[in-house]
Design a protein around this motif. Structure first.
Motif, PDB file in Angstrom:
ATOM      1  N   ASN A  31       0.831  -1.251  -0.164  1.00  0.00           N
ATOM      2  CA  ASN A  31       0.016  -0.129  -0.198  1.00  0.00           C
ATOM      3  C   ASN A  31       0.311   1.231   0.273  1.00  0.00           C
ATOM      4  O   ASN A  31       0.474   2.518   0.695  1.00  0.00           O
ATOM      5  N   TYR A  32       2.061   1.352  -0.383  1.00  0.00           N
ATOM      6  CA  TYR A  32       3.000   2.064  -0.913  1.00  0.00           C
ATOM      7  C   TYR A  32       3.536   2.530  -2.365  1.00  0.00           C
ATOM      8  O   TYR A  32       3.249   1.717  -3.039  1.00  0.00           O
ATOM      9  N   ASN A  33       3.437   3.733  -2.413  1.00  0.00           N
ATOM     10  CA  ASN A  33       4.365   4.380  -3.538  1.00  0.00           C
ATOM     11  C   ASN A  33       6.102   3.744  -3.335  1.00  0.00           C
ATOM     12  O   ASN A  33       6.555   4.808  -2.134  1.00  0.00           O
ATOM     13  N   MET A  34       6.396   3.826  -4.423  1.00  0.00           N
ATOM     14  CA  MET A  34       7.753   4.213  -4.400  1.00  0.00           C
ATOM     15  C   MET A  34       8.516   4.738  -4.630  1.00  0.00           C
ATOM     16  O   MET A  34       8.268   5.316  -6.336  1.00  0.00           O
ATOM     17  N   GLY A  35       9.445   5.540  -4.452  1.00  0.00           N
ATOM     18  CA  GLY A  35      10.285   6.660  -5.473  1.00  0.00           C
ATOM     19  C   GLY A  35      11.243   6.598  -5.200  1.00  0.00           C
ATOM     20  O   GLY A  35      12.470   6.417  -4.278  1.00  0.00           O
ATOM     21  N   TRP A  36      11.900   6.967  -6.353  1.00  0.00           N
ATOM     22  CA  TRP A  36      13.339   7.322  -6.547  1.00  0.00           C
ATOM     23  C   TRP A  36      13.250   8.783  -7.151  1.00  0.00           C
ATOM     24  O   TRP A  36      13.076   9.299  -7.292  1.00  0.00           O
ATOM     25  N   PHE A  37      14.147   9.278  -5.921  1.00  0.00           N
ATOM     26  CA  PHE A  37      15.751  10.282  -6.315  1.00  0.00           C
ATOM     27  C   PHE A  37      17.128  11.032  -5.852  1.00  0.00           C
ATOM     28  O   PHE A  37      17.258   9.753  -5.986  1.00  0.00           O
ATOM     29  N   ARG A  38      17.492  11.488  -6.432  1.00  0.00           N
ATOM     30  CA  ARG A  38      18.930  11.813  -6.835  1.00  0.00           C
ATOM     31  C   ARG A  38      19.187  13.391  -5.804  1.00  0.00           C
ATOM     32  O   ARG A  38      18.384  14.338  -6.464  1.00  0.00           O
ATOM     33  N   GLN A  39      20.564  13.116  -5.747  1.00  0.00           N
ATOM     34  CA  GLN A  39      20.949  14.951  -5.577  1.00  0.00           C
ATOM     35  C   GLN A  39      22.585  14.816  -6.088  1.00  0.00           C
ATOM     36  O   GLN A  39      23.300  14.352  -5.502  1.00  0.00           O
ATOM     37  N   PHE A  47      13.272  14.767  -7.691  1.00  0.00           N
ATOM     38  CA  PHE A  47      12.466  13.152  -8.371  1.00  0.00           C
ATOM     39  C   PHE A  47      13.705  12.607  -9.239  1.00  0.00           C
ATOM     40  O   PHE A  47      13.709  13.427 -10.591  1.00  0.00           O
ATOM     41  N   VAL A  48      13.036  11.295  -9.593  1.00  0.00           N
ATOM     42  CA  VAL A  48      13.445  10.804 -10.143  1.00  0.00           C
ATOM     43  C   VAL A  48      12.452   9.493 -11.611  1.00  0.00           C
ATOM     44  O   VAL A  48      12.301   9.631 -12.858  1.00  0.00           O
ATOM     45  N   ALA A  49      11.728   9.083 -10.299  1.00  0.00           N
ATOM     46  CA  ALA A  49      11.385   8.084 -10.926  1.00  0.00           C
ATOM     47  C   ALA A  49       9.890   7.498 -10.038  1.00  0.00           C
ATOM     48  O   ALA A  49      10.836   7.374  -8.800  1.00  0.00           O
ATOM     49  N   ALA A  50       8.897   7.053 -10.127  1.00  0.00           N
ATOM     50  CA  ALA A  50       8.246   6.450  -9.043  1.00  0.00           C
ATOM     51  C   ALA A  50       7.007   5.665  -9.549  1.00  0.00           C
ATOM     52  O   ALA A  50       6.605   5.674 -11.008  1.00  0.00           O
ATOM     53  N   PHE A  51       6.605   4.833  -8.634  1.00  0.00           N
ATOM     54  CA  PHE A  51       5.418   3.917  -9.020  1.00  0.00           C
ATOM     55  C   PHE A  51       4.842   3.607  -7.603  1.00  0.00           C
ATOM     56  O   PHE A  51       5.466   3.479  -6.476  1.00  0.00           O
ATOM     57  N   ARG A  52       3.942   2.388  -8.271  1.00  0.00           N
ATOM     58  CA  ARG A  52       2.998   2.273  -6.870  1.00  0.00           C
ATOM     59  C   ARG A  52       3.130   1.041  -6.243  1.00  0.00           C
ATOM     60  O   ARG A  52       3.229   0.127  -7.884  1.00  0.00           O
ATOM     61  N   TRP A  53       3.063   0.683  -6.141  1.00  0.00           N
ATOM     62  CA  TRP A  53       3.773  -0.544  -5.386  1.00  0.00           C
ATOM     63  C   TRP A  53       3.225  -1.688  -6.082  1.00  0.00           C
ATOM     64  O   TRP A  53       3.208  -2.848  -6.422  1.00  0.00           O
ATOM     65  N   SER A  54       1.530  -2.082  -5.706  1.00  0.00           N
ATOM     66  CA  SER A  54      -0.192  -2.686  -6.116  1.00  0.00           C
ATOM     67  C   SER A  54       0.087  -2.855  -7.971  1.00  0.00           C
ATOM     68  O   SER A  54      -0.785  -3.884  -7.836  1.00  0.00           O
ATOM     69  N   GLY A  55       0.823  -1.594  -8.338  1.00  0.00           N
ATOM     70  CA  GLY A  55       0.821  -2.089  -9.608  1.00  0.00           C
ATOM     71  C   GLY A  55      -0.129  -0.421 -10.048  1.00  0.00           C
ATOM     72  O   GLY A  55      -0.776   0.090  -9.439  1.00  0.00           O
ATOM     73  N   GLY A  56      -0.257  -0.466 -11.654  1.00  0.00           N
ATOM     74  CA  GLY A  56      -0.936   1.055 -11.588  1.00  0.00           C
ATOM     75  C   GLY A  56       0.401   2.038 -12.744  1.00  0.00           C
ATOM     76  O   GLY A  56       1.302   0.704 -13.491  1.00  0.00           O
ATOM     77  N   SER A  57       0.495   2.951 -12.761  1.00  0.00           N
ATOM     78  CA  SER A  57       0.894   3.614 -13.806  1.00  0.00           C
ATOM     79  C   SER A  57       2.805   3.807 -12.972  1.00  0.00           C
ATOM     80  O   SER A  57       2.933   4.140 -12.102  1.00  0.00           O
ATOM     81  N   THR A  58       3.596   4.139 -13.492  1.00  0.00           N
ATOM     82  CA  THR A  58       5.071   4.579 -13.693  1.00  0.00           C
ATOM     83  C   THR A  58       5.409   6.076 -14.079  1.00  0.00           C
ATOM     84  O   THR A  58       5.003   6.101 -15.398  1.00  0.00           O
ATOM     85  N   TYR A  59       5.893   6.699 -13.588  1.00  0.00           N
ATOM     86  CA  TYR A  59       6.255   8.171 -13.748  1.00  0.00           C
ATOM     87  C   TYR A  59       7.757   8.356 -13.871  1.00  0.00           C
ATOM     88  O   TYR A  59       8.780   7.513 -12.965  1.00  0.00           O
ATOM     89  N   TYR A  60       8.098   8.579 -14.546  1.00  0.00           N
ATOM     90  CA  TYR A  60       9.615   9.445 -14.832  1.00  0.00           C
ATOM     91  C   TYR A  60       9.617  10.827 -14.775  1.00  0.00           C
ATOM     92  O   TYR A  60       9.118  11.569 -15.145  1.00  0.00           O
ATOM     93  N   ALA A  61      11.134  10.945 -14.369  1.00  0.00           N
ATOM     94  CA  ALA A  61      11.440  12.868 -14.646  1.00  0.00           C
ATOM     95  C   ALA A  61      11.817  12.992 -16.617  1.00  0.00           C
ATOM     96  O   ALA A  61      12.368  12.167 -16.881  1.00  0.00           O
ATOM     97  N   ASP A  62      11.416  13.379 -16.680  1.00  0.00           N
ATOM     98  CA  ASP A  62      12.081  13.760 -18.464  1.00  0.00           C
ATOM     99  C   ASP A  62      13.623  13.609 -19.099  1.00  0.00           C
ATOM    100  O   ASP A  62      13.881  12.627 -19.923  1.00  0.00           O
ATOM    101  N   SER A  63      14.531  14.178 -17.645  1.00  0.00           N
ATOM    102  CA  SER A  63      16.055  13.931 -18.478  1.00  0.00           C
ATOM    103  C   SER A  63      15.591  12.106 -18.132  1.00  0.00           C
ATOM    104  O   SER A  63      16.985  11.839 -18.498  1.00  0.00           O
ATOM    105  N   VAL A  64      15.264  11.447 -17.669  1.00  0.00           N
ATOM    106  CA  VAL A  64      15.176  10.512 -17.598  1.00  0.00           C
ATOM    107  C   VAL A  64      14.889   8.938 -17.881  1.00  0.00           C
ATOM    108  O   VAL A  64      14.454   8.544 -18.284  1.00  0.00           O
TER     109      VAL A  64
END
Length: 119
Positions: A31-39, A47-64
């Motif tokens: 029941n979590y969303n997982m994200g990747w970030f960078r500094q 923000f780099v990327a994210a998705f819902r662990w249970s399934g569904g859409s994924t999201y990406y930064a334009d740069s990646v």
């Protein structure tokens, strides 16, 4: 509480690939969303990327977009960030993070893993 541990960072030449792992423990992350970030040095965390662990859409930064892919292994409770065609500007400390799906804030963070891309 959710504990997150990243691994897989390192030094790679431009054009190379790395796969980062984020192992979650402490409670189920279904029941979590997982994200990747960078500094990067001297820059704000982004923000780099994210998705819902249970399934569904994924999201990406334009740069990646088109180069990075986020995925998960339910049996291992682990999220991955596959990074291809790496560029020097991808050099940063990469963090994974988790937030309950009802929340807008990432409350749980890993310790980070260094990715360095040489030109």
């Amino acid at each position: 509480q959710v504990q997150l541990v990243e691994s897989g960072g390192g030094l790679v030449q431009a054009g190379g690939s790395l796969r980062l792992s984020c192992a979650a423990s402490g409670r189920t992350v279904n029941n979590y969303n997982m994200g990747w970030f960078r500094q990067a040095p001297g820059k704000e965390r982004e923000f780099v990327a994210a998705f819902r662990w249970s399934g569904g859409s994924t999201y990406y930064a334009d740069s990646v977009k088109g180069r990075f892919t986020i995925s998960r292994d339910d049996a291992k409770n682990t999220a991955y960030l596959q990074m291809n065609s790496l560029k020097p500007e991808d050099t940063a400390v990469y963090y994974c993070a988790a937030r309950p799906t009802y929340s807008t804030r990432y409350d749980y963070w890993g310790q980070g893993t260094q990715v360095t891309v040489s030109s």
